[in-house]
Scaffold this active site. Structure first.
Site, PDB file in Angstrom:
ATOM      1  N   LYS A   1      -3.471  -2.379 -15.581  1.00  0.00           N
ATOM      2  CA  LYS A   1      -2.900  -3.679 -15.264  1.00  0.00           C
ATOM      3  C   LYS A   1      -3.622  -4.768 -16.060  1.00  0.00           C
ATOM      4  O   LYS A   1      -4.743  -4.542 -16.525  1.00  0.00           O
ATOM      5  CB  LYS A   1      -2.974  -3.946 -13.762  1.00  0.00           C
ATOM      6  CG  LYS A   1      -4.335  -4.470 -13.271  1.00  0.00           C
ATOM      7  CD  LYS A   1      -4.242  -4.915 -11.846  1.00  0.00           C
ATOM      8  CE  LYS A   1      -5.494  -5.619 -11.409  1.00  0.00           C
ATOM      9  NZ  LYS A   1      -5.681  -6.963 -11.939  1.00  0.00           N
TER      10      LYS A   1
ATOM     11  N   LYS B   1      -8.426   4.415  -3.413  1.00  0.00           N
ATOM     12  CA  LYS B   1      -9.451   4.298  -2.390  1.00  0.00           C
ATOM     13  C   LYS B   1      -9.171   5.245  -1.226  1.00  0.00           C
ATOM     14  O   LYS B   1      -8.031   5.411  -0.811  1.00  0.00           O
ATOM     15  CB  LYS B   1      -9.551   2.843  -1.900  1.00  0.00           C
ATOM     16  CG  LYS B   1     -10.094   1.885  -2.962  1.00  0.00           C
ATOM     17  CD  LYS B   1     -10.236   0.484  -2.435  1.00  0.00           C
ATOM     18  CE  LYS B   1     -10.810  -0.443  -3.493  1.00  0.00           C
ATOM     19  NZ  LYS B   1     -12.205  -0.089  -3.837  1.00  0.00           N
TER      20      LYS B   1
ATOM     21  N   ASP C   1      -2.838 -11.726 -10.907  1.00  0.00           N
ATOM     22  CA  ASP C   1      -3.963 -10.816 -11.063  1.00  0.00           C
ATOM     23  C   ASP C   1      -4.141  -9.908  -9.851  1.00  0.00           C
ATOM     24  O   ASP C   1      -4.564  -8.759  -9.998  1.00  0.00           O
ATOM     25  CB  ASP C   1      -5.251 -11.620 -11.294  1.00  0.00           C
ATOM     26  CG  ASP C   1      -6.424 -10.753 -11.705  1.00  0.00           C
ATOM     27  OD1 ASP C   1      -6.236  -9.867 -12.562  1.00  0.00           O
ATOM     28  OD2 ASP C   1      -7.532 -10.954 -11.171  1.00  0.00           O
TER      29      ASP C   1
ATOM     30  N   HIS D   1      -2.158  -5.432  -6.358  1.00  0.00           N
ATOM     31  CA  HIS D   1      -3.018  -4.837  -5.338  1.00  0.00           C
ATOM     32  C   HIS D   1      -2.519  -5.106  -3.916  1.00  0.00           C
ATOM     33  O   HIS D   1      -2.347  -4.186  -3.117  1.00  0.00           O
ATOM     34  CB  HIS D   1      -4.443  -5.387  -5.466  1.00  0.00           C
ATOM     35  CG  HIS D   1      -5.139  -5.005  -6.729  1.00  0.00           C
ATOM     36  ND1 HIS D   1      -4.909  -3.822  -7.392  1.00  0.00           N
ATOM     37  CD2 HIS D   1      -6.082  -5.651  -7.473  1.00  0.00           C
ATOM     38  CE1 HIS D   1      -5.668  -3.753  -8.474  1.00  0.00           C
ATOM     39  NE2 HIS D   1      -6.377  -4.853  -8.536  1.00  0.00           N
TER      40      HIS D   1
ATOM     41  N   LYS E   1     -11.407 -15.702  -5.430  1.00  0.00           N
ATOM     42  CA  LYS E   1     -12.710 -15.529  -6.063  1.00  0.00           C
ATOM     43  C   LYS E   1     -13.695 -16.528  -5.472  1.00  0.00           C
ATOM     44  O   LYS E   1     -13.314 -17.546  -4.919  1.00  0.00           O
ATOM     45  CB  LYS E   1     -12.597 -15.707  -7.577  1.00  0.00           C
ATOM     46  CG  LYS E   1     -11.837 -14.578  -8.258  1.00  0.00           C
ATOM     47  CD  LYS E   1     -11.950 -14.646  -9.758  1.00  0.00           C
ATOM     48  CE  LYS E   1     -11.314 -13.424 -10.421  1.00  0.00           C
ATOM     49  NZ  LYS E   1     -12.013 -12.163 -10.076  1.00  0.00           N
TER      50      LYS E   1
END
Length: 492
Positions: free
Chosen positions: A154, A188, A241, A246, A346
């Protein structure tokens, strides 16, 4: 620990394996891919005839490349897993091919280094703008055959149009069954365990729906800032992003219907249905149900850190978001009127990724003095530790019927003695063995962009700046108000 012999326990594979990493000198290859491949080699999960070919534009020989690996990759292998003899054996698998992907003649060097009749895996750890060029030149060099596979890192496009363009270009040379669109969150352990948790336990499946579930939260919080990725990140932002890939993938696994089998297409068919059932946002919805943020100066890890606008290579007037929170709805019978709250950012208070399923409270408060809030909550922690916790109410010791929240905790580290592979290791083994279940199919990717694009476009139309938040916090106050309107709060 006992270090397995790589050759003794390697899977039986009729073909030798040539894995080529484009961008093999880059950060992802050094931090994630080579350590993951070392772990796969250590535990005998690579064919004995494996070779790993790393490409780069640097004019260096193999010895200089191996010295680079020693310096930049070895440190990302946990000390408890490192073994000098095994490391030396792993280094024997590594080869370097000088190659500029823009220069067609360079691919003849790769063709010469590749073995005839080998199973070829091409890992494209480069900018997506190079995917088309690489695949075209691989095909022109006769390196793509029925045994070839390509792994796409990605981000896969910046919008629906660019994603379709990439898919079309790669699809000219590789069949869909040969294309592995990687999302490391799907590797995961707890994410994969969610399938078993949901569909392997009769106690949960009947109540995994409205009105038994009142809300779902999905948080992926990062403590780090943009760092050296600022140049790339400013043209991307948190929505492209993180949310489009995700967080939507995690949402799909939480919300999907039971597949008819565990075959790749059966599982991905159900995930696609979720993406197509996501309610589209109008401009009014975007203004009301989404929050964009941008971190400012603050304290992170007990150190003062710069704000986003002070980061190197960030334009002083940029409106790129480093934080997104939104309320989504899935328009199906199972999830009618259940809000899904997604959050990522972030420079958050700490690194934390989790899924929180909040169950509806009992309809009548039987016990006096019962604490407010949510009585039952399932918390699936993805990082930094992987665990599953079920919050229930229990009686406090002593007289009376005072209640207290307690957690039934499934600590995967102590519950299972078997080693748990890291996400990239697990997914790379899946690629080698041809298992597609935990990789995105083309129609999944495009359906995710179809949902995300109007939100990104709506932000541009509204023209509002991202809300500021201090580095080291949990994001802008507006994200807390988003949940408070519905009577919920973020689970930190």
């Amino acid at each position: 620990m006992t270090h397995a012999s790589a050759s003794a326990s390697a899977p039986d594979n009729a073909l030798p394996l040539d894995m080529t990493i484009f961008g093999g000198m880059g950060d992802l290859a050094m931090r994630k891919l080579l350590p993951a491949l070392y772990m796969a080699y250590l535990h005998g999960n690579l064919p004995g005839s494996t070779r790993i070919l790393s490409t780069g534009r640097q004019h260096i020989d193999r010895e200089a490349y191996l010295a680079h690996v020693e310096q930049h990759s070895r440190g990302f292998i946990a000390k408890g897993n490192f073994n000098d003899k095994t490391w030396d054996g792993f280094l024997q698998l590594l080869h370097y091919v000088e190659l500029d992907v823009q220069n067609a003649p360079d691919f003849s060097s790769l063709a010469a280094a590749s073995r005839q009749g080998a199973e070829r895996v091409f890992y494209l750890s480069t900018a997506p703008s190079l995917f088309t060029t690489i695949c075209d030149k691989l095909a022109a060099s006769n390196l793509v055959d029925a045994n070839a596979r390509v792994v796409l890192e990605k981000p896969l496009g910046t919008d629906l149009a660019s994603a379709i363009e990439i898919n079309e270009a790669v699809g000219k040379h590789f069949a869909e069954s040969q294309i592995y669109r990687i999302d490391h969150y799907l590797g995961k352990e707890t994410v994969q365990n969610l399938m078993v948790l949901r569909f392997g336990n009769s106690i949960l499946e009947p109540i995994w729906r409205a009105p038994n579930i009142s809300s779902v939260q999905i948080t992926v919080a990062e403590e780090v800032g943009v760092g050296s990725r600022a140049g790339f990140y400013d043209g991307t932002g948190a929505m492209r992003d993180m949310v489009q890939n995700h967080l939507l993938q995690l949402l799909c696994i939480v919300a999907m219907e039971p597949p008819t089998s565990l075959s790749p297409d059966a599982v991905r068919d159900e995930k696609l249905k979720v993406l197509r059932s996501l309610r589209r946002f109008s401009l009014a919805d975007i203004a009301r149900d989404t929050v964009r943020g941008q971190y400012g100066h603050g304290v992170s890890g007990n150190q003062e850190v710069a704000g986003y606008l002070e980061e190197k290579n960030v334009p002083p007037d940029t409106r790129t978001e480093t934080f997104v929170a939104l309320r989504a709805h899935i328009d199906t019978w199972r999830w009618s009127k259940v809000p899904f709250y997604l959050r990522t950012g972030k420079r958050m208070a700490r690194r934390s990724s989790k899924i929180v399923v909040e169950f509806a409270n009992p309809p009548f408060p039987l016990f006096p003095g019962a604490p407010g809030g949510v009585a039952n909550r399932l918390v699936i922690e993805l990082q930094p530790e992987e665990a599953i916790k079920l919050q229930i109410m229990a009686k406090q010791p002593g007289s009376g019927m005072q209640m207290q929240q307690v957690a039934l905790n499934l600590d995967l580290q102590s519950a299972f003695q078997q080693r748990r592979a890291e996400a990239y290791e697990r997914l790379l083994i899946d690629v080698v063995r041809g298992r597609l279940t935990h990789f995105m199919r083309r129609d999944e990717l495009e359906a995710a962009w179809e949902w995300a694009d109007p939100i990104i476009d709506g932000w541009a139309t509204l023209g509002e700046k991202p809300h500021p938040y201090a580095a080291g916090s949990w994001g802008p106050s507006e994200s807390f108000a988003l949940l408070a309107r519905d009577g919920f709060s973020w689970v930190e």
